[in-house]
Write an enzyme that holds these catalytic residues in place. Structure first.
Site, PDB file in Angstrom:
ATOM      1  N   ASP A 124       0.874  -1.157   0.000  1.00 52.98           N
ATOM      2  CA  ASP A 124       0.000   0.000   0.000  1.00 52.98           C
ATOM      3  C   ASP A 124       0.921   1.220   0.000  1.00 52.98           C
ATOM      4  OD1 ASP A 124       0.784   0.416   2.654  1.00 52.98           O
ATOM      5  OD2 ASP A 124      -1.103  -0.315   3.500  1.00 52.98           O
ATOM      6  N   CYS A 125       0.354   2.410   0.034  1.00 53.80           N
ATOM      7  CA  CYS A 125       1.181   3.604  -0.159  1.00 53.80           C
ATOM      8  C   CYS A 125       2.264   3.747   0.906  1.00 53.80           C
ATOM      9  CB  CYS A 125       0.308   4.855  -0.210  1.00 53.80           C
ATOM     10  SG  CYS A 125      -0.588   5.216   1.326  1.00 53.80           S
ATOM     11  N   SER A 126       1.899   3.544   2.162  1.00 49.88           N
ATOM     12  CA  SER A 126       2.861   3.785   3.246  1.00 49.88           C
ATOM     13  C   SER A 126       3.824   2.628   3.443  1.00 49.88           C
ATOM     14  CB  SER A 126       2.127   4.110   4.552  1.00 49.88           C
ATOM     15  OG  SER A 126       1.161   3.122   4.844  1.00 49.88           O
ATOM     16  N   HIS A 183      -2.796   9.190   2.099  1.00 46.36           N
ATOM     17  CA  HIS A 183      -1.950   8.682   1.012  1.00 46.36           C
ATOM     18  C   HIS A 183      -0.607   9.393   1.036  1.00 46.36           C
ATOM     19  CE1 HIS A 183      -1.382   6.472  -2.717  1.00 46.36           C
ATOM     20  NE2 HIS A 183      -0.829   7.542  -3.246  1.00 46.36           N
ATOM     21  N   HIS A 195       4.487   6.433  -6.318  1.00 45.09           N
ATOM     22  CA  HIS A 195       3.649   5.973  -5.204  1.00 45.09           C
ATOM     23  C   HIS A 195       3.002   4.642  -5.559  1.00 45.09           C
ATOM     24  CE1 HIS A 195      -0.318   7.835  -6.952  1.00 45.09           C
ATOM     25  NE2 HIS A 195       0.593   7.736  -7.900  1.00 45.09           N
TER      26      HIS A 195
END
Length: 229
Positions: A124-126, A183, A195
């Protein structure tokens, strides 16, 4: 210091514990040693009694992260994950290039919300930001909101390659402050950022894209000007 490290470990794992403590020792050279992390009195956290090697592997990441967080208050001896590089001799620019190159190597890797930390099958983004920074020895917390607390704000017109960019998502646009963030990506320069998102997985996107432009909140500079950590 023990309490501060324990609180940050909670953020790192994105979990809540009734009680979390860290046993620390200071060597004669004032180096900080992190001996053990406990989440309940007398009950070790991430410890395997029967297999010392498994225990040492399991604590490698929290050792490094806790040491990294304690760095401003004591000299540290971190135990780096086995896939982390030694970046002690690199410049800030070299460090940023390594992070971005690592990120581009995972171009089109699928997106998965709540991806397992350190997994490379999906991000995921993080978790993507956390992984590519850790590859160069810089450990970030697990979520985009926690990551947005690092470093300092940078005006959009002053963004530089390597800055983190933070956005809202539709389910959070009605929230305020930190809770609006949902995000994160890394700025590449030239108005583009890298990203991991639902539309395509790991991709490069124009910051001027109408969708992301509308959701943009801020940029943060998390890599110090004086070089590597």
């Amino acid at each position: 210091l023990s309490r501060r490290v324990a609180e940050q470990l909670e953020l790192y794992y994105n979990r809540s514990f009734a009680e979390l403590g860290v046993d620390l020792a200071i060597g004669e050279d004032r180096s900080l040693y992190i001996l053990e992390v406990n989440h309940k009195p007398g009950k070790p956290f991430m410890r395997t009694e029967r297999d010392l090697e498994l225990y040492l592997k399991s604590i490698r990441v929290p050792f490094q992260y806790a040491a990294y967080l304690a760095h401003t208050q004591a000299a540290v001896i971190p135990a780096a994950p086995p896939w982390s590089r030694d970046t002690s001799g690199c410049s800030r620019a070299e460090l940023i290039e390594q992070i971005i190159q690592d990120g581009m190597a995972f171009y089109r890797t699928p997106y998965r919300f709540g991806a397992v930390p350190w997994s490379i099958d999906a991000f995921d983004c993080s978790s993507f930001m956390q992984f590519i920074f850790a590859r160069s020895g810089l450990l970030l917390p697990r979520t985009s909101r926690q990551q947005s607390l690092l470093g300092y704000d940078v005006a959009r017109k002053n963004l530089q390659r390597g800055d983190l960019l933070f956005f809202s998502v539709h389910s959070r646009t009605h929230k305020k402050g930190l809770e609006r963030i949902g995000h994160v990506g890394i700025y590449l320069g030239g108005g583009r950022f890298l990203h991991s998102c639902k539309a395509g997985g790991v991709v490069v996107t124009e910051l001027s894209d109408p969708y992301w432009n509308r959701l943009y909140i801020k940029g943060r500079r998390v890599i110090e000007e004086d070089g590597c950590s």
